[in-house]
Design a protein around this motif. Structure first.
Motif, PDB file in Angstrom:
ATOM      1  N   GLY A   1      44.226  28.602 113.854  1.00  0.00           N
ATOM      2  CA  GLY A   1      42.975  27.877 114.014  1.00  0.00           C
ATOM      3  C   GLY A   1      43.078  26.767 115.034  1.00  0.00           C
ATOM      4  O   GLY A   1      44.169  26.423 115.519  1.00  0.00           O
ATOM      5  N   PHE A   2      41.911  26.188 115.358  1.00  0.00           N
ATOM      6  CA  PHE A   2      41.835  25.087 116.321  1.00  0.00           C
ATOM      7  C   PHE A   2      40.880  24.026 115.797  1.00  0.00           C
ATOM      8  O   PHE A   2      39.851  24.343 115.187  1.00  0.00           O
ATOM      9  CB  PHE A   2      41.351  25.591 117.685  1.00  0.00           C
ATOM     10  CG  PHE A   2      41.344  24.528 118.749  1.00  0.00           C
ATOM     11  CD1 PHE A   2      42.534  24.039 119.264  1.00  0.00           C
ATOM     12  CD2 PHE A   2      40.145  23.997 119.223  1.00  0.00           C
ATOM     13  CE1 PHE A   2      42.541  23.037 120.235  1.00  0.00           C
ATOM     14  CE2 PHE A   2      40.142  22.999 120.192  1.00  0.00           C
ATOM     15  CZ  PHE A   2      41.346  22.519 120.701  1.00  0.00           C
ATOM     16  N   ASN A   3      41.214  22.762 116.055  1.00  0.00           N
ATOM     17  CA  ASN A   3      40.455  21.625 115.535  1.00  0.00           C
ATOM     18  C   ASN A   3      40.403  20.537 116.606  1.00  0.00           C
ATOM     19  O   ASN A   3      41.170  20.571 117.575  1.00  0.00           O
ATOM     20  CB  ASN A   3      41.140  21.087 114.263  1.00  0.00           C
ATOM     21  CG  ASN A   3      40.236  20.228 113.396  1.00  0.00           C
ATOM     22  OD1 ASN A   3      39.277  19.634 113.860  1.00  0.00           O
ATOM     23  ND2 ASN A   3      40.562  20.149 112.107  1.00  0.00           N
ATOM     24  N   LEU A   4      39.512  19.594 116.425  1.00  0.00           N
ATOM     25  CA  LEU A   4      39.423  18.390 117.255  1.00  0.00           C
ATOM     26  C   LEU A   4      39.463  17.192 116.329  1.00  0.00           C
ATOM     27  O   LEU A   4      38.659  17.102 115.388  1.00  0.00           O
ATOM     28  CB  LEU A   4      38.118  18.382 118.060  1.00  0.00           C
ATOM     29  CG  LEU A   4      37.870  17.143 118.933  1.00  0.00           C
ATOM     30  CD1 LEU A   4      38.833  17.112 120.112  1.00  0.00           C
ATOM     31  CD2 LEU A   4      36.420  17.129 119.436  1.00  0.00           C
ATOM     32  N   ALA A   5      40.395  16.269 116.570  1.00  0.00           N
ATOM     33  CA  ALA A   5      40.526  15.079 115.731  1.00  0.00           C
ATOM     34  C   ALA A   5      40.619  13.857 116.633  1.00  0.00           C
ATOM     35  O   ALA A   5      40.374  13.931 117.828  1.00  0.00           O
ATOM     36  CB  ALA A   5      41.747  15.197 114.825  1.00  0.00           C
ATOM     37  N   GLY A   6      40.985  12.725 116.045  1.00  0.00           N
ATOM     38  CA  GLY A   6      41.103  11.495 116.813  1.00  0.00           C
ATOM     39  C   GLY A   6      39.882  10.604 116.639  1.00  0.00           C
ATOM     40  O   GLY A   6      39.145  10.720 115.655  1.00  0.00           O
ATOM     41  N   GLU A   7      39.670   9.722 117.585  1.00  0.00           N
ATOM     42  CA  GLU A   7      38.603   8.722 117.497  1.00  0.00           C
ATOM     43  C   GLU A   7      37.238   9.387 117.720  1.00  0.00           C
ATOM     44  O   GLU A   7      36.847   9.687 118.849  1.00  0.00           O
ATOM     45  CB  GLU A   7      38.855   7.619 118.518  1.00  0.00           C
ATOM     46  CG  GLU A   7      37.781   6.546 118.576  1.00  0.00           C
ATOM     47  CD  GLU A   7      37.378   5.987 117.238  1.00  0.00           C
ATOM     48  OE1 GLU A   7      36.338   6.428 116.704  1.00  0.00           O
ATOM     49  OE2 GLU A   7      38.088   5.097 116.719  1.00  0.00           O
ATOM     50  N   GLU A   8      36.534   9.605 116.611  1.00  0.00           N
ATOM     51  CA  GLU A   8      35.279  10.349 116.628  1.00  0.00           C
ATOM     52  C   GLU A   8      34.180   9.632 117.410  1.00  0.00           C
ATOM     53  O   GLU A   8      33.207  10.262 117.854  1.00  0.00           O
ATOM     54  CB  GLU A   8      34.831  10.582 115.178  1.00  0.00           C
ATOM     55  CG  GLU A   8      33.646  11.502 115.002  1.00  0.00           C
ATOM     56  CD  GLU A   8      33.209  11.603 113.549  1.00  0.00           C
ATOM     57  OE1 GLU A   8      32.099  12.089 113.318  1.00  0.00           O
ATOM     58  OE2 GLU A   8      33.973  11.176 112.652  1.00  0.00           O
ATOM     59  N   ARG A   9      34.332   8.340 117.585  1.00  0.00           N
ATOM     60  CA  ARG A   9      33.287   7.556 118.260  1.00  0.00           C
ATOM     61  C   ARG A   9      33.421   7.570 119.779  1.00  0.00           C
ATOM     62  O   ARG A   9      32.635   6.932 120.474  1.00  0.00           O
ATOM     63  CB  ARG A   9      33.307   6.126 117.724  1.00  0.00           C
ATOM     64  CG  ARG A   9      32.925   6.044 116.242  1.00  0.00           C
ATOM     65  CD  ARG A   9      33.307   4.734 115.596  1.00  0.00           C
ATOM     66  NE  ARG A   9      34.751   4.571 115.480  1.00  0.00           N
ATOM     67  CZ  ARG A   9      35.354   3.618 114.771  1.00  0.00           C
ATOM     68  NH1 ARG A   9      34.618   2.743 114.104  1.00  0.00           N
ATOM     69  NH2 ARG A   9      36.675   3.537 114.727  1.00  0.00           N
ATOM     70  N   MET A  10      34.397   8.317 120.305  1.00  0.00           N
ATOM     71  CA  MET A  10      34.608   8.404 121.746  1.00  0.00           C
ATOM     72  C   MET A  10      34.142   9.759 122.272  1.00  0.00           C
ATOM     73  O   MET A  10      34.486  10.797 121.720  1.00  0.00           O
ATOM     74  CB  MET A  10      36.083   8.191 122.089  1.00  0.00           C
ATOM     75  CG  MET A  10      36.572   6.780 121.807  1.00  0.00           C
ATOM     76  SD  MET A  10      38.301   6.534 122.271  1.00  0.00           S
ATOM     77  CE  MET A  10      38.224   6.724 124.051  1.00  0.00           C
ATOM     78  N   GLY A  11      33.368   9.757 123.332  1.00  0.00           N
ATOM     79  CA  GLY A  11      32.928  10.995 123.951  1.00  0.00           C
ATOM     80  C   GLY A  11      31.855  11.708 123.146  1.00  0.00           C
ATOM     81  O   GLY A  11      31.478  11.288 122.052  1.00  0.00           O
ATOM     82  N   ARG A  12      31.361  12.794 123.702  1.00  0.00           N
ATOM     83  CA  ARG A  12      30.346  13.618 123.044  1.00  0.00           C
ATOM     84  C   ARG A  12      30.970  14.944 122.644  1.00  0.00           C
ATOM     85  O   ARG A  12      31.891  15.433 123.316  1.00  0.00           O
ATOM     86  CB  ARG A  12      29.177  13.882 123.995  1.00  0.00           C
ATOM     87  CG  ARG A  12      28.504  12.645 124.588  1.00  0.00           C
ATOM     88  CD  ARG A  12      27.520  13.078 125.678  1.00  0.00           C
ATOM     89  NE  ARG A  12      28.194  13.897 126.679  1.00  0.00           N
ATOM     90  CZ  ARG A  12      27.626  14.899 127.346  1.00  0.00           C
ATOM     91  NH1 ARG A  12      26.365  15.228 127.095  1.00  0.00           N
ATOM     92  NH2 ARG A  12      28.298  15.579 128.257  1.00  0.00           N
ATOM     93  N   VAL A  13      30.473  15.542 121.587  1.00  0.00           N
ATOM     94  CA  VAL A  13      30.977  16.848 121.181  1.00  0.00           C
ATOM     95  C   VAL A  13      30.854  17.840 122.332  1.00  0.00           C
ATOM     96  O   VAL A  13      31.746  18.665 122.567  1.00  0.00           O
ATOM     97  CB  VAL A  13      30.220  17.354 119.937  1.00  0.00           C
ATOM     98  CG1 VAL A  13      30.601  18.798 119.624  1.00  0.00           C
ATOM     99  CG2 VAL A  13      30.521  16.469 118.730  1.00  0.00           C
ATOM    100  N   ALA A  14      29.752  17.770 123.070  1.00  0.00           N
ATOM    101  CA  ALA A  14      29.534  18.704 124.174  1.00  0.00           C
ATOM    102  C   ALA A  14      30.652  18.652 125.203  1.00  0.00           C
ATOM    103  O   ALA A  14      30.939  19.653 125.874  1.00  0.00           O
ATOM    104  CB  ALA A  14      28.193  18.412 124.833  1.00  0.00           C
ATOM    105  N   ASP A  15      31.317  17.489 125.335  1.00  0.00           N
ATOM    106  CA  ASP A  15      32.405  17.358 126.305  1.00  0.00           C
ATOM    107  C   ASP A  15      33.576  18.291 125.986  1.00  0.00           C
ATOM    108  O   ASP A  15      34.386  18.596 126.874  1.00  0.00           O
ATOM    109  CB  ASP A  15      32.925  15.919 126.330  1.00  0.00           C
ATOM    110  CG  ASP A  15      31.876  14.917 126.786  1.00  0.00           C
ATOM    111  OD1 ASP A  15      30.934  15.323 127.496  1.00  0.00           O
ATOM    112  OD2 ASP A  15      31.997  13.729 126.420  1.00  0.00           O
TER     113      ASP A  15
END
Length: 322
Positions: A157-171
């Motif tokens: 699987g693949f995930n995205l973590a870290g500081e959720e308040r940085m950047g946009r999901v679309a990025d």
């Protein structure tokens, strides 16, 4: 009360699962100073930013493939003793590079530990490669390309973590396209530090099978109905949410409201010793403080296995064990 219930976990960051005693042993091995992030045998931090610093400092105590094998074996053996039959560990190839051993050796070490735990206890394990959001889209795409290589059969699987308040999901949409095209399961951190909009953005731009946390979807009734209707599974971590002040206490936590709204939910520990919890405690809290019946908890375990990023034969074998 819940010790006899079989358990499954979809959301645990492997370095964040390091017991303080193991961290201290690793520090002695390498002559490292832990006074800034371990005091009186517990991890110390004040907010999300300082938590990340403590997490990173702990991760740097693991410097060889065998160190990582020990970590995976220790954690998986611990939760198996509490009734877990399945675990997905969130792992970062960036950490393998930071440790100086490279991503392949990092994964190989974790896999060796997972195999030792399986031989001892029967627990199954898979790995979710994670991109770190605050490292930026290019680094996240690099992690996705690594995941797509399928460097080890336990990577599913693949995930995205870290500081959720940085950047946009679309990025980060391209990274998820890479992972999806490789046949990997897709999940993403959203709706934890950021509000309901981040869950909606994840659904719109990433089209995940699961969402890591997702609990702030409760702020938008239409979004809750959408989650229920689309069958997206939430990897809920109540102890983590309360520790990080996403919600003030367990009585304010929306797990029950989401469950009653028909959203598919599971119980997870996230970074258990950092948040003074465990997979076992998450089940206990759900029963004793949130009013879930034994059948509800067993159903959450079943949901986790149904949503696990495993092949059909493994899924059937796990369901048969319930």
């Amino acid at each position: 009360m819940t010790a006899h219930i079989k358990k499954a976990e979809l959301h645990c960051h492997v370095e964040g699962a390091t017991p303080p005693a193991l961290a201290l042993a690793q520090a002695r091995k390498y002559g490292a100073d832990t006074s800034a992030f371990i005091r009186d045998g517990i991890y110390v931090w004040q907010d999300f930013t300082s938590f990340v610093r403590s997490y990173d400092a702990t991760a740097m105590l693991f410097r060889t493939a065998e160190d990582y094998a020990l970590l995976a074996e220790t954690y998986l053996t611990e939760i198996a003793a509490a009734g877990a039959i399945y675990s997905e560990l969130i792992v970062s190839p960036d950490q393998g590079d930071a440790a100086g051993i490279g991503a392949d050796a990092y994964i190989a070490g974790l896999a060796a530990g997972a195999e030792r735990a399986r031989e001892k206890t029967g627990i199954e394990c898979r790995f979710i490669i994670v991109g770190i959001r605050h490292f930026g889209p290019e680094r996240v795409e690099k992690a996705a390309l690594y995941a797509a290589r399928r460097a080890h059969p336990l990577v599913t699987g693949f995930n995205l973590a870290g500081e959720e308040r940085m950047g946009r999901v679309a990025d980060f949409a391209r990274a998820f396209d890479i992972a999806r095209d490789a046949g990997l399961g897709i999940t993403i951190h959203a709706g934890e530090l950021s509000g309901a909009f981040s869950v909606r953005d994840a659904l719109d731009h990433v089209r995940p099978q699961r969402i890591s946390h997702g609990v702030r979807a409760i702020e938008d009734a239409d979004l809750v109905r959408r989650l229920a209707g689309e069958g997206v599974v939430l990897e809920v971590c109540p102890g983590s949410n309360v520790a990080l002040s996403v919600f003030p206490d367990f009585s304010a936590h929306p797990l029950r409201a989401l469950h009653e709204a028909g959203v598919r939910v599971t119980l997870n520990s996230d970074d258990p010793p950092f948040f003074h919890t465990s997979l076992s405690r998450e089940y206990e809290v759900a029963a004793s403080l949130m009013g879930f019946e034994e059948a509800d908890l067993a159903a959450m375990t079943r949901t986790a296995i149904e949503a696990a990023f495993v092949d059909d034969a493994t899924r059937k074998a796990l369901l048969d064990r319930l």
